[in-house]
Scaffold this active site. Sequence first.
Site, PDB file in Angstrom:
ATOM      1  N   HIS A  33      -2.743  -1.468   2.024  1.00 49.97           N
ATOM      2  CA  HIS A  33      -2.296  -1.891   0.701  1.00 49.97           C
ATOM      3  C   HIS A  33      -1.177  -2.927   0.738  1.00 49.97           C
ATOM      4  O   HIS A  33      -1.073  -3.757  -0.153  1.00 49.97           O
ATOM      5  CB  HIS A  33      -1.824  -0.661  -0.083  1.00 49.97           C
ATOM      6  CG  HIS A  33      -1.492  -0.948  -1.509  1.00 49.97           C
ATOM      7  ND1 HIS A  33      -2.442  -1.355  -2.417  1.00 49.97           N
ATOM      8  CD2 HIS A  33      -0.315  -0.896  -2.194  1.00 49.97           C
ATOM      9  CE1 HIS A  33      -1.874  -1.533  -3.597  1.00 49.97           C
ATOM     10  NE2 HIS A  33      -0.587  -1.270  -3.482  1.00 49.97           N
ATOM     11  N   ASP A  85      -0.147  -5.578  -6.180  1.00 53.60           N
ATOM     12  CA  ASP A  85      -0.095  -4.247  -6.798  1.00 53.60           C
ATOM     13  C   ASP A  85       0.193  -4.415  -8.296  1.00 53.60           C
ATOM     14  O   ASP A  85      -0.509  -5.163  -8.975  1.00 53.60           O
ATOM     15  CB  ASP A  85       0.964  -3.404  -6.062  1.00 53.60           C
ATOM     16  CG  ASP A  85       1.052  -1.964  -6.523  1.00 53.60           C
ATOM     17  OD1 ASP A  85       0.185  -1.162  -6.148  1.00 53.60           O
ATOM     18  OD2 ASP A  85       1.997  -1.638  -7.268  1.00 53.60           O
TER      19      ASP A  85
END
Length: 319
Positions: free
Chosen positions: A298, A99
């Site tokens: 994610h 991320d």
Amino acid sequence: MIEHHDVELSGIRLHVAEQGAGPLVVLLHGFPEFWYSWRHQLAGLAAAGYRVVAPDQRGYGRSDRPADVGAYTLPQLAGDVIGLIRALGEKQAFVVGHDWGAMVAWAVATMRPDMVRAVAGVSVPPLPPREPQPPLRAARERFGGRFYWNYFETPGVAEAEFGKDLDTTFRRMLFGASGSRPADREPVPPLVPPGGGFLDLAPEPPATLPAWLTEADIAAYVEAFTESGFTGGLNWYRNLDRNWELTAVYDGAVITAPALFVIGERDRAFAGVEAMDAAVATLAPGHRGTVVVPGAGHWVQQEAPERLTGILRDFLDGV
């Protein structure tokens, strides 16, 4: 066994989780996380013969949280990693990020290639070529201020929403962006509804958590953010336009270190292997390929910990 200690850098103190001995691997977390998101890889990579370090990046966990919004630019974040490598007595390291941590990892590899043995990004590819407009301004104009970056811009707003009920916040965030979420909840692009908040983008979490996420994990996140709050992490977003200005000197630069990109099959950013391969290879000629983790969303390192640890181990060993 994971050991915890603080490292004093130039003007900043970072809390670090460390395990193992051997070549140094630095694991960089994203938003809204802290060292704990790499708990599985710390043990797995240490067992494979590496010295693995996962810091709470500035603004997070038990690391320093400068009050100045301008203290969270990408060059400063990359500088923390460079300083950390040196403070640990090393001249080079493998740098892995997820991320926002991936953005920092790519930046370190671009800015200081001499200190990066290899770089891997999880969920976020290298920054694309420089756009003509700063990103926050461009998003504001395109989406009328509803894009989540812009929602994060105003100090205090997202902090109030996320801090109201930390347990609910992390259940919704972690489940909502995972591969465990319902297939019919795909808000792309993520636009905050009028009068609503960021958490409205996430589905209602189930009463029973998915197998990869435990009640103890939720409690760890709640404890960490009870202490740190969200302002430090949100300040990373508030510097997106400043980063656009400060990194102009690197426009067109390529990453020369061996590189790997990993993404979950159900990550909203996944655009297909061929497209992602082409995008990464343009910016990192040493790209070893895009690896897609089936079923993961994610939070790849938490949703598929053994799979990601194996991917990283093979990459690092190969380098």
